[in-house]
Write an enzyme that holds these catalytic residues in place. Sequence first.
Site, PDB file in Angstrom:
ATOM      1  N   GLU A   1       0.893  -1.164   0.000  1.00  0.00           N
ATOM      2  CA  GLU A   1       0.000   0.000   0.000  1.00  0.00           C
ATOM      3  C   GLU A   1       0.932   1.215   0.000  1.00  0.00           C
ATOM      4  O   GLU A   1       1.542   1.536   1.021  1.00  0.00           O
ATOM      5  CB  GLU A   1      -0.895  -0.069   1.239  1.00  0.00           C
ATOM      6  CG  GLU A   1      -2.155   0.728   1.082  1.00  0.00           C
ATOM      7  CD  GLU A   1      -1.945   2.160   1.509  1.00  0.00           C
ATOM      8  OE1 GLU A   1      -1.590   2.976   0.629  1.00  0.00           O
ATOM      9  OE2 GLU A   1      -2.131   2.457   2.685  1.00  0.00           O
TER      10      GLU A   1
ATOM     11  N   CYS B   1      -2.020   8.945   2.731  1.00  0.00           N
ATOM     12  CA  CYS B   1      -1.726   8.519   1.355  1.00  0.00           C
ATOM     13  C   CYS B   1      -2.884   8.854   0.409  1.00  0.00           C
ATOM     14  O   CYS B   1      -2.688   8.983  -0.794  1.00  0.00           O
ATOM     15  CB  CYS B   1      -1.391   7.034   1.317  1.00  0.00           C
ATOM     16  SG  CYS B   1      -2.550   6.044   2.228  1.00  0.00           S
TER      17      CYS B   1
HETATM   18  P1  NAD Z   1      10.518   6.748   3.882  1.00  0.00           P
HETATM   19  O1  NAD Z   1      10.301   6.388   2.481  1.00  0.00           O
HETATM   20  O2  NAD Z   1      11.926   6.784   4.401  1.00  0.00           O
HETATM   21  O3  NAD Z   1       9.732   5.768   4.871  1.00  0.00           O
HETATM   22  C1  NAD Z   1       8.377   5.434   4.705  1.00  0.00           C
HETATM   23  C2  NAD Z   1       8.072   4.284   5.676  1.00  0.00           C
HETATM   24  O4  NAD Z   1       8.830   3.153   5.279  1.00  0.00           O
HETATM   25  C3  NAD Z   1       8.489   4.539   7.125  1.00  0.00           C
HETATM   26  O5  NAD Z   1       7.497   4.015   7.970  1.00  0.00           O
HETATM   27  C4  NAD Z   1       9.801   3.775   7.301  1.00  0.00           C
HETATM   28  O6  NAD Z   1       9.977   3.278   8.620  1.00  0.00           O
HETATM   29  C5  NAD Z   1       9.636   2.639   6.339  1.00  0.00           C
HETATM   30  N1  NAD Z   1      10.875   2.188   5.741  1.00  0.00           N
HETATM   31  C6  NAD Z   1      11.839   2.946   5.185  1.00  0.00           C
HETATM   32  N2  NAD Z   1      12.839   2.176   4.693  1.00  0.00           N
HETATM   33  C7  NAD Z   1      12.492   0.896   4.973  1.00  0.00           C
HETATM   34  C8  NAD Z   1      13.098  -0.377   4.714  1.00  0.00           C
HETATM   35  N3  NAD Z   1      14.278  -0.488   4.058  1.00  0.00           N
HETATM   36  N4  NAD Z   1      12.454  -1.483   5.148  1.00  0.00           N
HETATM   37  C9  NAD Z   1      11.269  -1.402   5.785  1.00  0.00           C
HETATM   38  N5  NAD Z   1      10.637  -0.247   6.040  1.00  0.00           N
HETATM   39  C10 NAD Z   1      11.241   0.894   5.634  1.00  0.00           C
HETATM   40  O7  NAD Z   1       9.884   8.143   4.059  1.00  0.00           O
HETATM   41  P2  NAD Z   1       9.378   8.952   5.297  1.00  0.00           P
HETATM   42  O8  NAD Z   1      10.167  10.226   5.382  1.00  0.00           O
HETATM   43  O9  NAD Z   1       9.240   8.139   6.537  1.00  0.00           O
HETATM   44  O10 NAD Z   1       7.936   9.267   4.763  1.00  0.00           O
HETATM   45  C11 NAD Z   1       7.772  10.069   3.629  1.00  0.00           C
HETATM   46  C12 NAD Z   1       7.181   9.353   2.477  1.00  0.00           C
HETATM   47  O11 NAD Z   1       6.681   8.083   2.831  1.00  0.00           O
HETATM   48  C13 NAD Z   1       6.000  10.139   1.988  1.00  0.00           C
HETATM   49  O12 NAD Z   1       6.376  10.932   0.911  1.00  0.00           O
HETATM   50  C14 NAD Z   1       4.985   9.115   1.609  1.00  0.00           C
HETATM   51  O13 NAD Z   1       5.069   8.849   0.229  1.00  0.00           O
HETATM   52  C15 NAD Z   1       5.406   7.856   2.273  1.00  0.00           C
HETATM   53  N6  NAD Z   1       4.481   7.404   3.307  1.00  0.00           N
HETATM   54  C16 NAD Z   1       3.340   6.820   2.867  1.00  0.00           C
HETATM   55  C17 NAD Z   1       2.434   6.362   3.796  1.00  0.00           C
HETATM   56  C18 NAD Z   1       1.149   5.722   3.347  1.00  0.00           C
HETATM   57  O14 NAD Z   1       0.204   5.698   4.114  1.00  0.00           O
HETATM   58  N7  NAD Z   1       1.108   5.161   2.136  1.00  0.00           N
HETATM   59  C19 NAD Z   1       2.679   6.508   5.153  1.00  0.00           C
HETATM   60  C20 NAD Z   1       3.883   7.095   5.558  1.00  0.00           C
HETATM   61  C21 NAD Z   1       4.792   7.530   4.607  1.00  0.00           C
END
Ligand code: NAD
Length: 476
Positions: A246, A280
């Site tokens: 998702e 999202c």
């Molecule tokens: P990010 O891409 O670093 O992380 C997003 C999420 O993924 C976080 O919860 C993080 O803990 C997890 N994550 C990151 N790298 C991972 C890995 N290698 N393995 C497992 N989990 C991992 O970005 P961020 O700064 O935390 O959030 C910003 C972006 O993330 C936003 O631009 C948005 O697109 C996305 N986001 C989407 C949702 C959603 O509901 N779809 C929720 C939170 C963040």
Amino acid sequence: MYPELKLFIAGKWRTANRDIPVVNPATEGEIGRLPCASKQDLDDALEAAVRGFRVWSRTSPRERSDTILRAAALMRERQEQIAHAITMEHGKPLNQARLEVIRGAEFFEWDAGEAMRTYGRVIPAAPGHKFSVHHQPIGVVAAFSPWNFPMSQPARKIAGALASGCSIILKAAEETPAGAMHIAKAFEDAGLPAGVLNLVFGEPAEISGHLIPQDPVRLVAFTGSTAVGRHLTTLASEHMTSVLMELGGHAPVIVCEDTDVKAAGISSAVRKMRNAGQVCTSPTRFFAHENIFDDYATTFVERAAATIVGNGMDQNVEMGPLANDRRAPALTELVKDAREKGATVATGGAKHGDKGYFFQPTVLLNVPDNARIMQEEPFGPVAVINPVSSLDDAIGKANSVPYGLAGYAFTNRADYIDRLIDEVEVGNLSINTLEASMPETPFGGVKSSGYGREGGTEGLDNYMIVKNVWHSADIT
Ligand code: NAD
């Protein structure tokens, strides 16, 4: 009000050798220490989940359902306590945190019902032969939930796994661990067998890199950015492990000429600022017909500018801070880029105050197509309003991004609604409301927004395998 944070492995709470601070984004003050799982903790969780799967997959659907419902009832009872913890770690207004607790409980309640409806089927066969199709739990699930909804995001994954008869190791977000901890506590108190639900925290890449390649892990369930989702999907595919993804969205809102412009403008501004835009499905690209553009934009900008921003614990606050310190610089850059390319910043555009991770409710008008924000999800309280000349123009622009999670429209015209249903490339389309999903409706994306569905009658599909059985009466 904030719980002591621990890992939950094999039915026991444990501390870790390493911990990192958890910060209140409204004050920047430390509110707890997050234990980071070691490789040994992860291996213990895996072993526990394998044992948990043996027990839980052989537990009757009704008993599984009863246990989930008992846990959900405890979450409802503990609503105040959980909501306060969520507001402290995430920053959202307390009332929104209270609603999130109830929504989390509803996800469990819906999937608990579905646990008893994972019907198979009988396929007509020749005399002496029987074909039957069985849905069975896929196995151990490795799940990763993000920080934007500390309770309802983990709830989605845990509910799907447990209702299907799977065991699960969940890595909840390091910024917002308390929601998931409260869920685990409720399941412990509801009598869930040890090892069925394991909760870990720590360095995301380390945890996913360690768990996903392990043989017992049969499904990777992730909610987060498309970039990370793509990385985890690649890792899973090397091991032929299924994924439920998702991912991001960049939701369009098509505002047609026939709509009630004032009502649509107010609804748009209020919904855009919900959860500080960190959703999202957050509506972001508003395409208003040129004949109503000015009225719609004026209403929207006025209401957005009037949003009461502050600490979510204060009663009248409508929008809290961003959940972490990463988003404000990213949003500032997106606004700067749009302004330099010719957009008008009608309100906001910068950090709010000098303490906490607050960002002003921001509305950009007449943003050129080549601005980064037209393609990149802001994931914050920033809206774009652009004029369009026709429904064709609006649909073309709506579909012009790689994302396809949620889409919205304001119109009462039946012919427009027909076309929107057929042509807007999203998993969830809402008309005259900016709500995108309920526990009983299937939620998920198309294009780069992911695979699979959570909720609805489709919600357990990813957590189950389909087994066909051919039973012949005689040896052939
Ligand atoms: P990010 O891409 O670093 O992380 C997003 C999420 O993924 C976080 O919860 C993080 O803990 C997890 N994550 C990151 N790298 C991972 C890995 N290698 N393995 C497992 N989990 C991992 O970005 P961020 O700064 O935390 O959030 C910003 C972006 O993330 C936003 O631009 C948005 O697109 C996305 N986001 C989407 C949702 C959603 O509901 N779809 C929720 C939170 C963040």
